[in-house]
Design a protein around this motif. Structure first.
Motif, PDB file in Angstrom:
ATOM      1  N   UNK A  23       0.791  -1.292   0.021  1.00  0.00           N
ATOM      2  CA  UNK A  23       0.042  -0.110   0.002  1.00  0.00           C
ATOM      3  C   UNK A  23       0.616   1.284  -0.073  1.00  0.00           C
ATOM      4  N   UNK A  24       1.935   1.193   0.956  1.00  0.00           N
ATOM      5  CA  UNK A  24       2.670   2.432   0.924  1.00  0.00           C
ATOM      6  C   UNK A  24       3.558   2.634  -0.429  1.00  0.00           C
ATOM      7  N   UNK A  25       3.990   1.582  -0.969  1.00  0.00           N
ATOM      8  CA  UNK A  25       4.798   1.783  -2.131  1.00  0.00           C
ATOM      9  C   UNK A  25       3.887   2.094  -3.470  1.00  0.00           C
ATOM     10  N   UNK A  26       2.803   1.386  -3.730  1.00  0.00           N
ATOM     11  CA  UNK A  26       1.933   1.725  -4.521  1.00  0.00           C
ATOM     12  C   UNK A  26       1.048   2.732  -4.576  1.00  0.00           C
ATOM     13  N   UNK A  31      -3.100  13.959   3.407  1.00  0.00           N
ATOM     14  CA  UNK A  31      -1.844  13.421   2.731  1.00  0.00           C
ATOM     15  C   UNK A  31      -1.957  12.119   3.058  1.00  0.00           C
ATOM     16  N   UNK A  32      -2.336  11.618   4.324  1.00  0.00           N
ATOM     17  CA  UNK A  32      -2.317  10.286   4.730  1.00  0.00           C
ATOM     18  C   UNK A  32      -3.368   9.421   3.914  1.00  0.00           C
ATOM     19  N   UNK A  33      -4.393  10.159   3.442  1.00  0.00           N
ATOM     20  CA  UNK A  33      -5.433   9.258   2.796  1.00  0.00           C
ATOM     21  C   UNK A  33      -5.187   8.273   1.683  1.00  0.00           C
ATOM     22  N   UNK A  34      -4.346   8.497   0.846  1.00  0.00           N
ATOM     23  CA  UNK A  34      -3.967   7.416  -0.199  1.00  0.00           C
ATOM     24  C   UNK A  34      -3.503   6.286   0.545  1.00  0.00           C
ATOM     25  N   UNK A  38     -16.964  -0.653   1.710  1.00  0.00           N
ATOM     26  CA  UNK A  38     -16.861   1.003   1.535  1.00  0.00           C
ATOM     27  C   UNK A  38     -16.249   1.709   2.541  1.00  0.00           C
ATOM     28  N   UNK A  39     -15.450   1.098   3.602  1.00  0.00           N
ATOM     29  CA  UNK A  39     -14.578   1.777   4.215  1.00  0.00           C
ATOM     30  C   UNK A  39     -13.492   2.832   3.806  1.00  0.00           C
ATOM     31  N   UNK A  40     -13.390   3.956   4.212  1.00  0.00           N
ATOM     32  CA  UNK A  40     -12.391   5.103   3.615  1.00  0.00           C
ATOM     33  C   UNK A  40     -11.871   5.835   4.588  1.00  0.00           C
ATOM     34  N   UNK A  41     -10.866   6.553   4.408  1.00  0.00           N
ATOM     35  CA  UNK A  41     -10.203   7.464   5.679  1.00  0.00           C
ATOM     36  C   UNK A  41     -11.192   8.778   5.347  1.00  0.00           C
TER      37      UNK A  41
END
Length: 301
Positions: free
Chosen positions: A35-38, A118-121, A141-144
């Motif tokens: 997740x962090x890299x992509x 900025x943490x959202x992605x 449907x979970x999202x920040x």
């Protein structure tokens, strides 16, 4: 060798001295690294990753006061949160502003709403990858969401009940020695009420018994005769049935126990009986069923 190639080797279980392979964090750690890299190009090597179950009060008590808190949930609701400690928070900002995180630990400043955005992605990518795991969260449907002010504010918003708490520790930028941490708490679905074991057993027994075949017999009349009269019966012979009423026939099971009173009649050209109570034995038969008129039977001469 590029940083991405290093990361892929670590994810595949390789690695060199001084670095820890993703395998140490298992599937959870691999989900975070990808997740962090992509999503934002942040290279991290998971050191550990685990999932615990905590009640809301214990979750709130364990939140680091220096962490950035971001609400998690379906649209319009907050049912969980992410807690990002300062070094990971700074590395996310550095990656998206400078192109790569610094190797040395950063001096964390005041938390801002821009950092939460900025943490959202990364958080969205992590949620997607966790949902793909066999034992991952299955909420759709979970999202920040928005930034939460502090642990006290989070405690007022989060629902009561249990939470699956995912804890990640990682090395930011492999080989740098810079450490970061992330906590992701997702509300567990409410437990489904379970019947007591005895009640379940009784229900299963009842359903089994009710599926068993049952033999029923409509008894018009019972009578006693001397054995010599029974031996003298002949084909076509008629017997007198004194006091027999076609509106009060006994329905018995295979063991001879009375089940109900019935009325004798016909339906679609076949013999039929209608269940009835003694007090309504005089009621009319259902549509399509006609009563057989009672006729006295005579002994054959």
């Amino acid at each position: 060798m590029t940083m991405e190639n290093v990361l892929r080797r670590l994810i595949d279980g390789g690695g060199s001295a001084g670095t820890a392979p993703v395998a140490q964090g298992g599937a959870l750690g691999g989900a975070l690294a990808r997740a962090a890299q992509e999503t934002i190009g942040l290279p991290v090597v998971p050191r550990s990753a685990r999932c615990d179950r905590l009640e809301r009060e214990a979750l709130i008590d364990g939140i680091d006061a220096a962490a950035l808190l971001v609400g998690i949930g379906p649209p319009g609701r907050i049912t969980g949160l992410a807690a990002i400690e300062p070094q990971l928070r700074c590395a996310v900002v550095e990656t998206q502003t400078l192109g790569a995180p610094r190797a040395a630990p950063a001096q964390a400043g005041e938390i801002t709403g821009t950092e939460a955005a900025m943490m959202a992605p990364l958080l969205q990518g992590l949620l997607i990858r966790l949902a793909q795991l066999d034992d991952g969260p299955q909420q759709a449907g979970l999202a920040p969401g928005p930034r939460l002010g502090d642990a006290r504010a989070a405690g007022l918003i989060l629902p009561e009940g249990g939470f699956a708490v995912h804890r990640f520790s990682m090395e930011i930028r492999p080989g740098s020695g810079r450490e970061g941490a992330l906590m992701l708490a997702l509300a567990l679905p409410p437990p489904v009420p379970r019947a007591r074991e005895g009640a379940v057993w009784k229900m299963a027994l009842r359903e089994t018994v009710l599926q068993a075949p049952a033999d029923l017999a409509a008894i018009l009349h019972r009578m006693r005769l001397p054995a010599h009269e029974v031996e003298a019966f002949e084909p076509g012979q008629r017997l007198m049935l004194p006091g027999v009423s076609l509106a009060a026939i006994d329905l018995e099971d295979g063991g001879g126990r009375a089940v109900a009173k019935v009325r004798l009649g016909q339906f679609a050209g076949l013999r039929a009986v209608r269940l009835s109570q003694p007090e309504d034995a005089s009621d009319g038969l259902p549509d399509g069923v006609r009563e057989i008129p009672a006729r006295p039977a005579a002994r054959a001469g």
